[in-house]
Design a protein around this motif. Structure first.
Motif, PDB file in Angstrom:
ATOM      1  N   UNK A   1      44.925  17.305 -33.729  1.00 28.16           N
ATOM      2  CA  UNK A   1      43.655  17.367 -34.231  1.00 28.16           C
ATOM      3  C   UNK A   1      43.758  17.447 -35.844  1.00 28.16           C
ATOM      4  N   UNK A   2      44.912  17.534 -36.415  1.00 26.13           N
ATOM      5  CA  UNK A   2      45.303  17.727 -37.862  1.00 26.13           C
ATOM      6  C   UNK A   2      45.476  16.486 -38.531  1.00 26.13           C
ATOM      7  N   UNK A   3      45.108  15.368 -38.167  1.00 26.50           N
ATOM      8  CA  UNK A   3      45.436  13.998 -38.686  1.00 26.50           C
ATOM      9  C   UNK A   3      45.109  13.579 -40.096  1.00 26.50           C
ATOM     10  N   UNK A   4      43.884  14.432 -40.519  1.00 16.49           N
ATOM     11  CA  UNK A   4      43.493  14.298 -42.019  1.00 16.49           C
ATOM     12  C   UNK A   4      44.578  14.667 -43.106  1.00 16.49           C
TER      13      UNK A   4
ATOM     14  N   UNK B   1      53.298   6.955 -53.003  1.00 15.31           N
ATOM     15  CA  UNK B   1      54.677   6.083 -53.072  1.00 15.31           C
ATOM     16  C   UNK B   1      55.585   6.775 -52.130  1.00 15.31           C
ATOM     17  N   UNK B   2      56.524   6.155 -51.815  1.00 15.12           N
ATOM     18  CA  UNK B   2      57.503   6.465 -50.869  1.00 15.12           C
ATOM     19  C   UNK B   2      58.144   7.790 -51.155  1.00 15.12           C
ATOM     20  N   UNK B   3      58.252   8.241 -52.438  1.00 15.19           N
ATOM     21  CA  UNK B   3      58.753   9.570 -52.656  1.00 15.19           C
ATOM     22  C   UNK B   3      57.824  10.571 -52.361  1.00 15.19           C
ATOM     23  N   UNK B   4      56.444  10.134 -52.535  1.00 24.48           N
ATOM     24  CA  UNK B   4      55.224  11.316 -52.418  1.00 24.48           C
ATOM     25  C   UNK B   4      55.215  11.309 -50.933  1.00 24.48           C
ATOM     26  N   UNK B   5      55.489  10.314 -50.127  1.00 26.45           N
ATOM     27  CA  UNK B   5      55.297  10.395 -48.881  1.00 26.45           C
ATOM     28  C   UNK B   5      56.234  11.256 -48.065  1.00 26.45           C
ATOM     29  N   UNK B   6      57.401  10.929 -48.779  1.00 24.59           N
ATOM     30  CA  UNK B   6      58.637  11.897 -48.235  1.00 24.59           C
ATOM     31  C   UNK B   6      58.374  13.358 -48.408  1.00 24.59           C
ATOM     32  N   UNK B   7      57.719  13.696 -49.565  1.00 22.19           N
ATOM     33  CA  UNK B   7      57.343  15.170 -49.883  1.00 22.19           C
ATOM     34  C   UNK B   7      56.438  15.722 -48.839  1.00 22.19           C
ATOM     35  N   UNK B   8      55.395  14.863 -48.770  1.00 19.06           N
ATOM     36  CA  UNK B   8      54.223  15.198 -47.783  1.00 19.06           C
ATOM     37  C   UNK B   8      54.810  15.633 -46.349  1.00 19.06           C
ATOM     38  N   UNK B   9      55.576  14.670 -45.986  1.00 16.59           N
ATOM     39  CA  UNK B   9      56.325  14.765 -44.462  1.00 16.59           C
ATOM     40  C   UNK B   9      56.984  15.967 -44.609  1.00 16.59           C
ATOM     41  N   UNK B  10      57.854  16.435 -45.522  1.00 13.57           N
ATOM     42  CA  UNK B  10      58.714  17.479 -45.648  1.00 13.57           C
ATOM     43  C   UNK B  10      57.728  18.789 -45.692  1.00 13.57           C
ATOM     44  N   UNK B  11      56.507  18.887 -46.304  1.00 11.53           N
ATOM     45  CA  UNK B  11      55.707  19.830 -46.404  1.00 11.53           C
ATOM     46  C   UNK B  11      54.995  19.905 -44.744  1.00 11.53           C
ATOM     47  N   UNK B  12      54.617  19.050 -44.294  1.00 11.21           N
ATOM     48  CA  UNK B  12      53.975  18.994 -43.070  1.00 11.21           C
ATOM     49  C   UNK B  12      55.209  19.626 -41.875  1.00 11.21           C
ATOM     50  N   UNK B  13      56.515  19.232 -42.341  1.00 12.77           N
ATOM     51  CA  UNK B  13      57.534  19.773 -41.304  1.00 12.77           C
ATOM     52  C   UNK B  13      57.719  21.302 -41.219  1.00 12.77           C
ATOM     53  N   UNK B  14      57.217  21.834 -42.169  1.00 12.22           N
ATOM     54  CA  UNK B  14      57.087  23.308 -42.386  1.00 12.22           C
ATOM     55  C   UNK B  14      56.209  24.228 -41.554  1.00 12.22           C
ATOM     56  N   UNK B  15      55.107  23.197 -41.034  1.00 10.22           N
ATOM     57  CA  UNK B  15      54.078  23.862 -40.560  1.00 10.22           C
ATOM     58  C   UNK B  15      54.337  23.865 -38.935  1.00 10.22           C
ATOM     59  N   UNK B  16      53.768  25.210 -38.537  1.00 10.83           N
ATOM     60  CA  UNK B  16      53.987  25.251 -37.105  1.00 10.83           C
ATOM     61  C   UNK B  16      52.796  25.197 -36.520  1.00 10.83           C
ATOM     62  N   UNK B  17      52.515  24.069 -35.810  1.00 14.11           N
ATOM     63  CA  UNK B  17      51.068  23.318 -35.492  1.00 14.11           C
ATOM     64  C   UNK B  17      50.433  24.579 -34.496  1.00 14.11           C
ATOM     65  N   UNK B  18      51.270  25.047 -33.687  1.00  6.17           N
ATOM     66  CA  UNK B  18      51.022  25.842 -32.400  1.00  6.17           C
ATOM     67  C   UNK B  18      50.485  27.389 -33.064  1.00  6.17           C
TER      68      UNK B  18
END
Ligand code: UTP
Length: 473
Positions: free
Chosen positions: A13-16, A25-42
């Motif tokens: 439920x965090x698709x936003x 840009x591909x570079x900005x996409x990579x950075x956002x994915x990196x940040x998202x990976x830090x988050x413990x969704x549970x």
């Protein structure tokens, strides 16, 4: 474009978080994915259900609450012989090299409004030394006094890590041995809306902020600092905040109490200056030591008096602790009843609107989650609280002006230097608050506490003239 992490966020439920992904840009996409990976969704999900549910902010459990006992200083009726034994034990530990200094410097320092790591803020009255230099010199001086250079651990944040390291490098580590200074970053937590949706700060970045000074326990573990301590024979961390240059960051009597009592976490208290003072209160509850924040203790209890007209809840916390290495590891590894709880704080969090335009909210639009280090106390075996004198341990720089500001801190430093001089027979003129009429400064490498100052002063022959802008180094 499908991506397993994006799927995972969508399912939670965090698709936003990825609403603007296609526009990056591909570079900005990579950075956002990196940040998202830090988050413990549970974890975010759990916090949403506990801390954001209706009624979550309604008071704490006051059942069985009582003031925590503490060791009074000898001049206030404490056991002088025990204090003296403690000091000897602490000095022995310092000579054995089993203690390291630990500064938490990952805060955002919003109230001070200073641009840069807070530790680089210029704080002393004559030489305008930065906070980090004051601590560095105290640590260097203590290492020399006890014949064992100390290790110093410094917790930074993502935002200030690089700038902190550069600052130390530029200043040649203020004379410390480079391999004994260790920097590590604390963790981050996402800010969420009041109904638990992770906020974006910009279209390509998540609103992430440091996870509180309590995050230091897991960061010490994750960074390998605990293993390094073990290899070096260090059992005890002397924990202090980056904004308090008065702190006796290496205090033998405190260390001695901690060791003699086989305490896993020890703390310093000061008697509250007045009933409503905004500090945490050392309390006991069901056999555990806890700190109850001023915002959680009903005002009637904060004002309660005991027979001698003394406040019942007298013991204020000033965020100075000693931590046992293996206790930190146990806390960091978590598990049932051991992990630190998160606290929520409603904040104005800069974000973006549905069209991706920046929004600077006027009122709180979200919640940040933080852990507090004092929440580890109830899990500690044999916790000790000792009394200290505010004038010798606590004058933080929190605000740009008014209370706990650069001005009050400079004045408190000068009062301390004046007391040391007067204790050594110098007829120094002060005002009624003990503030000297002249500006003066003592370098920690000359004297960093009463004892070391007295030793250095006795060696001066002749002693220097007391003039304005005197700097003893
Ligand atoms: P404060 O509670 O005073 O917060 O931190 P702050 O972030 O420095 O300042 P404000 O509230 O934004 O004005 C007390 C100590 O804890 C550290 C700070 O660096 C300071 O030494 N701290 C705080 C961290 O290391 N990490 C955090 O996440 C929060």
């Amino acid at each position: 474009m499908p991506h397993p992490l994006i799927d995972k966020f969508q399912r939670a439920g965090q698709g936003q978080v990825f609403d603007f992904f296609q526009l990056l840009s591909p570079e900005a996409q990579r950075r956002l994915l990196e940040e998202a990976a830090e988050i413990d969704l549970a974890e975010v999900e759990r916090l949403t259900h506990t801390l954001l549910r209706p009624g979550a902010t309604e008071g704490i459990d006051l059942d069985g609450l009582a003031p925590a006992p503490y060791e009074r200083r000898p001049e206030n009726g404490g056991d002088a012989a025990a204090w003296s034994l403690a000091k000897t034990a602490g000095e022995a530990a310092l000579r054995a090299g089993s203690v390291a200094a630990f500064t938490v410097a990952g805060g955002q320092g919003t109230r001070l409004g200073y641009d840069g790591p807070k530790g680089t803020f210029l704080v002393t009255p004559v030489k305008r030394k930065p906070l980090f230099q004051v601590f560095a010199e105290k640590i260097l001086a203590a290492g020399r006094r006890y014949g064992r250079p100390l290790h110093w651990f410094i917790m930074t944040s993502h935002a200030n890590h690089a700038a902190t390291e550069e600052f130390f490098a530029e200043h040649h580590f203020f004379g410390l041995e480079r391999p004994r200074v260790h920097f590590f970053r604390q963790g981050r937590m996402p800010a969420v809306t009041l109904d638990g949706k992770i906020l974006l700060e910009t279209t390509g970045s998540i609103a992430l902020s440091p996870d509180g000074h309590g995050g230091s326990l897991r960061a010490l573990d994750r960074s390998g600092a605990l293993d390094l301590m073990k290899r070096e024979g260090i059992d005890t961390l002397s924990y202090f905040q980056v904004d308090n240059p008065l702190v006796r960051c290496i205090d033998p009597a405190f260390i001695g109490w901690h060791i003699m009592r086989q305490s896993e976490m020890s703390s310093k208290m000061v008697p509250k200056a007045y009933a409503e003072e905004k500090v945490g209160h050392f309390c006991t509850q069901r056999g555990k030591t806890i700190v109850v924040e001023y915002s959680d203790l009903p005002m009637a209890m904060q004002r309660e008096k005991v027979a001698s007209d003394q406040l019942r809840y007298l013991a204020g916390s000033i965020a100075i602790h000693l931590l046992d290495r293996e206790f930190v590891r146990r806390m960091a590894e978590g598990g049932e009843g051991v992990a630190l709880p998160f606290h929520r704080a409603e904040k104005k969090i800069p974000t973006v609107d549905a069209a991706g335009r920046p929004v600077k909210p006027e009122t709180a639009n979200g919640v940040k989650f933080e852990m507090f280090v004092f929440d580890a106390l109830p899990a500690a075996k044999n916790p000790v609280v000792i009394e200290t004198l505010r004038v010798d341990d606590f004058s933080p720089v929190k605000n740009a002006a008014g209370v706990d500001s650069p001005q009050t801190c400079r004045d408190d430093q000068m009062r301390q230097f004046a007391r040391w001089l007067r204790a050594n027979g110098v007829a120094l003129e002060t005002d009624a608050t003990g503030k000297p009429r002249l500006t003066l400064e003592v370098a920690p490498l000359f004297g960093y506490d009463e004892d070391s100052f007295a030793d250095a002063w006795k060696k001066l022959s002749p002693p220097p003239a007391i003039v304005d802008a005197l700097y003893l180094a």
